[in-house]
Design an enzyme around this catalytic site. Sequence first.
Site, short mmCIF file in Angstrom:
data_model
loop_
_atom_site.label_atom_id
_atom_site.label_comp_id
_atom_site.label_asym_id
_atom_site.label_seq_id
_atom_site.Cartn_x
_atom_site.Cartn_y
_atom_site.Cartn_z
N HIS A 29 0.88 -1.18 0.00
CA HIS A 29 0.00 0.00 0.00
C HIS A 29 0.91 1.23 0.00
O HIS A 29 2.03 1.17 0.55
CB HIS A 29 -0.82 -0.06 1.30
CG HIS A 29 -1.90 0.97 1.41
ND1 HIS A 29 -1.66 2.29 1.74
CD2 HIS A 29 -3.24 0.86 1.29
CE1 HIS A 29 -2.81 2.93 1.81
NE2 HIS A 29 -3.79 2.09 1.54
N ASP A 74 3.05 -4.33 8.03
CA ASP A 74 1.82 -3.56 7.92
C ASP A 74 0.65 -4.54 8.10
O ASP A 74 0.36 -5.34 7.20
CB ASP A 74 1.80 -2.88 6.54
CG ASP A 74 0.47 -2.22 6.24
OD1 ASP A 74 -0.49 -2.38 7.04
OD2 ASP A 74 0.36 -1.57 5.18
N LYS A 119 -10.48 -0.67 10.47
CA LYS A 119 -10.55 -1.91 9.67
C LYS A 119 -10.80 -3.13 10.55
O LYS A 119 -10.75 -4.26 10.10
CB LYS A 119 -9.25 -2.09 8.89
CG LYS A 119 -9.05 -1.03 7.80
CD LYS A 119 -7.82 -1.29 7.01
CE LYS A 119 -7.35 -0.08 6.24
NZ LYS A 119 -8.09 0.20 5.03
N1 PMP Z 1 -1.83 -0.51 4.67
C1 PMP Z 1 -2.79 -1.29 4.15
C2 PMP Z 1 -2.44 -2.69 3.72
C3 PMP Z 1 -4.09 -0.81 4.04
O1 PMP Z 1 -5.04 -1.58 3.52
C4 PMP Z 1 -4.38 0.51 4.47
C5 PMP Z 1 -5.78 1.08 4.34
N2 PMP Z 1 -6.32 0.94 3.05
C6 PMP Z 1 -3.34 1.26 5.01
C7 PMP Z 1 -2.09 0.73 5.09
C8 PMP Z 1 -3.57 2.65 5.50
O2 PMP Z 1 -4.43 2.64 6.58
P1 PMP Z 1 -5.00 3.99 7.21
O3 PMP Z 1 -5.59 4.75 6.05
O4 PMP Z 1 -6.00 3.54 8.20
O5 PMP Z 1 -3.85 4.72 7.82
#
Ligand code: PMP
Length: 397
Positions: free
Chosen positions: A116, A193, A219
């Site tokens: 991500h 992560d 999440k």
């Molecule tokens: N890493 C992964 C694998 C994610 O799925 C996400 C959210 N889509 C994030 C990081 C970022 O999370 P947040 O926007 O809650 O900081």
Amino acid sequence: MFDPIAFRAQFPSLCQPEIYLDNGASTQTAAAVLNAMDSYYREYRANVHRGSHSWAERATSAVEAARDSIQSLINAADRRAVVFTSGTTAAINLVAWGLIDYFQPGDRILVSAMEHHANLVPWQLLARRTGAVIEVIPLKDDASLDMAAYEALLANKPKLVACCHVSNTLGLINPVEAICAKARQAGALTLIDGAQAIAHLKVDIQAIGCDFYAFSGHKMFGPTGVGVLAGRLESLGELLPFMGGGEMIDKVSFEGVTFNALPHRLEAGTGPISEIIGLGAAANMLQSLDASAYEAELTALLLDGLAALPVKVLGQGPRVSLVSISVDGVHHSDLAHYLAGKGIAVRAGHHCTQPLHQLLGLPGSLRLAVAPYNTKQELQHCLAALAEAIALFQEMA
Ligand code: PMP
């Protein structure tokens, strides 16, 4: 025995007829979480750690109880190794900024090709500031991580390896224990992560053996605006505080500052108190949840249904209940709009993994992300609507 109907009943927002399959972006919030946050605001709203009155004491106890709940959920070795942040993004940036003195020009940082942007861009910024170099762990043809290539890259002695536990686009589960063990042998720090893993897998950060583990409340059936950076106490203790301010100090004079002990040293300022309390309630709920067999059934139903459609499922290997697809000649956004028109919420786009989509030769994909409050009927309904949409758009093409 997991009861999906009883579980679903714990989510007030799910009384609507819409089908919610966008759980990879954010899950719905459990009533226990809402109640925990509500009673903080209604009954004992005060700042934490700084007051001697009973409201502050109660708020402080609730926040520290949430820390204990998180420690227990992820089996952290020490409650001081649970740091509250505003989310996964903030947690990873906290590490990337905190390691600024650790990197010299030419030092290597390994990231996987399926990260991500939140687990790529902070390292790119760190590389820009320090002269460190990013190297990418490639994927095999089935889009799973190429472990042989990873081992070869470790020969270059990277100082840090950053990898997702579960890919937010592929849904694949990475072998994080092996990744961390090999990194450790090579002398590298590890950041995992866990944003997409925390709601699906029993996470044990000691068994994983990582230095840092990051995830978000929203999440895992909890609130937005809160998350966690956890890990080894010694590794967290090496981080230079990213933000200065109240709470993170020991002594301050005009001449200088000494820092507070963990976790407070990394928690400057007033945090999201009600959200932390809500996150604790979500952690308690997750800890007693045993939905893995049901989730596996839902995943199998989804994959079987997709196998009968002219779609390509991205990635193969052990996975959670999250699947992205592409369809030849049909734009993912058209499919998502069609499904939205039928009351089905899915996600279309690059899911903050542009480099991965470039690698797969796709402009984007359609993601179906399932939670244990979803039902088999909902998935069947979605598959039928998807079949209609594909037929319609392919005919128009
Ligand atoms: N890493 C992964 C694998 C994610 O799925 C996400 C959210 N889509 C994030 C990081 C970022 O999370 P947040 O926007 O809650 O900081």
